[in-house]
Design a protein around this motif. Structure first.
Motif, PDB file in Angstrom:
ATOM      1  N   ALA A  49      -2.714 -10.003   0.616  1.00  0.00           N
ATOM      2  CA  ALA A  49      -3.055  -9.460   1.926  1.00  0.00           C
ATOM      3  C   ALA A  49      -2.670 -10.412   3.055  1.00  0.00           C
ATOM      4  O   ALA A  49      -2.242  -9.973   4.133  1.00  0.00           O
ATOM      5  N   THR A  50      -2.795 -11.725   2.831  1.00  0.00           N
ATOM      6  CA  THR A  50      -2.439 -12.685   3.883  1.00  0.00           C
ATOM      7  C   THR A  50      -0.942 -12.652   4.175  1.00  0.00           C
ATOM      8  O   THR A  50      -0.522 -12.742   5.337  1.00  0.00           O
ATOM      9  N   TRP A  51      -0.131 -12.536   3.123  1.00  0.00           N
ATOM     10  CA  TRP A  51       1.303 -12.423   3.342  1.00  0.00           C
ATOM     11  C   TRP A  51       1.643 -11.133   4.077  1.00  0.00           C
ATOM     12  O   TRP A  51       2.494 -11.122   4.971  1.00  0.00           O
ATOM     13  N   LEU A  52       0.994 -10.067   3.693  1.00  0.00           N
ATOM     14  CA  LEU A  52       1.247  -8.782   4.331  1.00  0.00           C
ATOM     15  C   LEU A  52       0.866  -8.829   5.806  1.00  0.00           C
ATOM     16  O   LEU A  52       1.572  -8.279   6.665  1.00  0.00           O
ATOM     17  N   PHE A  53      -0.229  -9.499   6.107  1.00  0.00           N
ATOM     18  CA  PHE A  53      -0.624  -9.659   7.502  1.00  0.00           C
ATOM     19  C   PHE A  53       0.428 -10.449   8.277  1.00  0.00           C
ATOM     20  O   PHE A  53       0.751 -10.128   9.431  1.00  0.00           O
ATOM     21  N   LEU A  86      -8.874  -1.070   6.002  1.00  0.00           N
ATOM     22  CA  LEU A  86      -9.544   0.027   5.299  1.00  0.00           C
ATOM     23  C   LEU A  86      -9.202   0.015   3.814  1.00  0.00           C
ATOM     24  O   LEU A  86     -10.060   0.254   2.961  1.00  0.00           O
ATOM     25  N   TRP A  87      -7.947  -0.300   3.493  1.00  0.00           N
ATOM     26  CA  TRP A  87      -7.517  -0.356   2.093  1.00  0.00           C
ATOM     27  C   TRP A  87      -8.237  -1.477   1.347  1.00  0.00           C
ATOM     28  O   TRP A  87      -8.663  -1.313   0.207  1.00  0.00           O
ATOM     29  N   LEU A 132       1.083  -0.375  -3.897  1.00  0.00           N
ATOM     30  CA  LEU A 132       1.022   0.788  -3.015  1.00  0.00           C
ATOM     31  C   LEU A 132       0.586   0.393  -1.604  1.00  0.00           C
ATOM     32  O   LEU A 132       1.099   0.926  -0.609  1.00  0.00           O
ATOM     33  N   ARG A 133      -0.359  -0.541  -1.525  1.00  0.00           N
ATOM     34  CA  ARG A 133      -0.831  -0.998  -0.217  1.00  0.00           C
ATOM     35  C   ARG A 133       0.308  -1.613   0.585  1.00  0.00           C
ATOM     36  O   ARG A 133       0.488  -1.323   1.774  1.00  0.00           O
ATOM     37  N   THR A 134       1.093  -2.452  -0.053  1.00  0.00           N
ATOM     38  CA  THR A 134       2.212  -3.086   0.633  1.00  0.00           C
ATOM     39  C   THR A 134       3.206  -2.044   1.148  1.00  0.00           C
ATOM     40  O   THR A 134       3.644  -2.094   2.304  1.00  0.00           O
TER      41      THR A 134
END
Length: 493
Positions: free
Chosen positions: A3-7, A61-62, A163-165
């Motif tokens: 999640a941190t990378w995605l952010f 939300l995910w 899927l989130r990414t």
């Protein structure tokens, strides 16, 4: 992708969209910003917000819903005896998540391959040694079913992360591209940006309300479970607190009155110490102290607020308690025998009062300084002295804010734990003697939720009932204080 990378990816896309939209706007205006409806920065901000805000909202939300969804999917594999009990189910799922995290960590560190992590067997592989090498300890009674569920949890989490990414990045690209394509010299970018910022501000303002609702909901579920196991009236009006973790259940006495009495009694002692000292200090610093004295005294006073409460607790246990015992104990300074031990309500109340002084003084000082100078000048013009002006003009004008400061200090006192644990003792008492040991609601919440007690027993679930009762009482105090403040508030131009 974590999640941190995605952010970080979303931030990069937002920055790229900002400069791309800004350049497109300038090109559309022929290089002259005077031809644009809005400043160039608004066009860039519009695209950056479009790329980042919806994607970040979906990401948050995910992150909240994915663990709950996976727990629901794997709960069907739990043993029926465990699945029907909320506490046991929660503990079992926590164990599954811990093993799943251990498997993922083992794969990351090379202790296991992905195929090995998906096919480990308790009976044929040294699973404890493998997970122990990455810091995950398993009990001797770990079952194959737990390991199977952990492997399933890990697989579902990996699928969900992928899927989130994909979904989040696609949303960021789609929204950012749509905003970019809308960018031209006639586009009202400023209006869109201001509207988007307003939505973000409203969302930020809603966090406190939603957090309060979340706290209440997290407490109410377990409180209802407790009230189904223990009589409500016995809890609310009981005068004895004698929990038993021996499995006798209903034979425990879980009366609330001794705990709330100790909480309010110790808080009252603390306020008796903190309010006069803090208020007098605030009046001196704001109305009488010179600038040189104020510049030194106020920071020194506020240093008290930065001391950890555990240090205050040790101060109460090692210094204040023995001093009070020497003064009011058998053969003490005053020849009385009021105190038999260093831990007492007076010990905790005095130290807590010292801790609360900066809360009262600093806030009251800021509130008194906010009183318009014109009120002071008018009072002086009518012939009042400085002291009369402070007493009859400044303090009444600042009264609503001072009440708020005292209320904040009272809430801080009611919620304090470490000073009570170390300074007041653990005895649940309805005594009026401030030199006897007492305890508070917060101290007992900690005591009931630590140790080896079963989570589904009344002796453990009572902690949630204590929490929500204290929540309701504190809310009532806030409402009463708000009514008082609104009734006596005066408006000054």
């Amino acid at each position: 992708m974590p999640a941190t990378w995605l952010f970080g990816v979303l931030l990069v896309l937002a920055v790229f969209g900002y400069y791309a939209a800004k350049s497109r706007a300038m090109t559309s205006g022929g290089g002259d910003r005077r031809n644009l409806h809005s400043l160039p920065s608004y066009y860039g901000a519009n695209t950056a917000l479009a790329a980042a805000v919806p994607a970040i909202a979906v990401l948050m939300l995910w992150l909240i819903t994915q663990p709950m969804a996976i727990n629901s999917m794997i709960s069907g594999d739990l043993d029926p005896a465990v699945a029907t009990d909320a506490g046991e189910r929660s503990l079992a799922l926590a164990d599954v998540r811990r093993v799943a995290d251990g498997l993922s960590l083992a794969v990351e560190q090379g202790a296991l391959t992905a195929d090995q992590a998906a096919s480990l067997n308790v009976e044929t592989d040294d699973i404890r040694g493998t997970l122990g090498s990455v810091g995950v300890a398993l009990g001797s009674d770990v079952a194959q079913n737990t390991l199977d569920m952990a492997q399933q949890y890990r697989s579902l989490s990996a699928t969900g992360d992928t899927l989130r990414t994909i979904v989040v990045v696609l949303i960021a690209l789609a929204c950012g591209l749509a905003a970019y394509m809308m960018t031209n010299k006639d586009f009202r970018a400023r209006n869109y940006v201001e509207r988007a910022v307003m939505v973000v501000l409203i969302a930020a303002a809603s966090v406190a309300v939603l957090t309060t609702i979340g706290i209440f909901l997290s407490l109410i579920t377990n409180t209802i479970d407790f009230l189904g196991r223990y009589p409500f009236l016995d809890f609310l009006f009981g005068t004895k607190w004698e929990p038993s973790f021996s499995g006798r259940g209903g034979q425990s006495d879980l009366g609330f009155l001794p705990l709330i009495w100790g909480t309010l009694f110790i808080s009252l002692i603390a306020l008796i110490v903190a309010v006069p000292i803090g208020l007098f200090a605030a009046i001196y610093l704001s109305e009488y102290a010179s600038n040189s004295v104020r510049s030194v005294a106020k920071p020194m006073l506020e240093l008290l607020a930065g001391i950890p409460t555990i240090v205050y607790g040790l101060f109460a246990l090692l210094t204040v308690g023995p001093l009070l015992l020497d003064a009011f104990g058998d053969g003490g300074w005053f020849g009385v025998d009021w105190m038999t031990g260093g831990t007492a309500a007076m010990t905790a109340g005095l130290v807590m009062g010292i801790m609360l002084i900066p809360f009262v003084s600093s806030l009251s000082d800021d509130i008194i300084n906010a009183v318009p100078q014109s009120l002071r000048d008018g009072s002086f013009g009518l012939g009042a002295t400085h002291s009369e002006t402070v007493r009859q003009v400044v303090l009444p004008a600042a009264l609503p804010g001072i009440v708020g400061a005292i209320l904040l200090a009272a809430s801080r006192a009611i919620g304090e734990t470490m000073i009570v644990v170390l300074g007041a003792g653990a005895a649940a008492s309805l005594s009026m003697n401030p030199f006897e040991a007492m305890t508070t609601v917060t101290a007992k919440i900690v005591a009931q939720l630590t140790g080896d007690g079963e989570f589904n027993s009344p002796e453990t679930l009572v902690a949630f009932a204590l929490g929500i009762t204290l929540f309701v009482i504190t809310l009532g105090l806030n409402v009463v204080a708000l009514i008082i403040v609104r009734k006596y508030r005066e408006q000054y131009d």
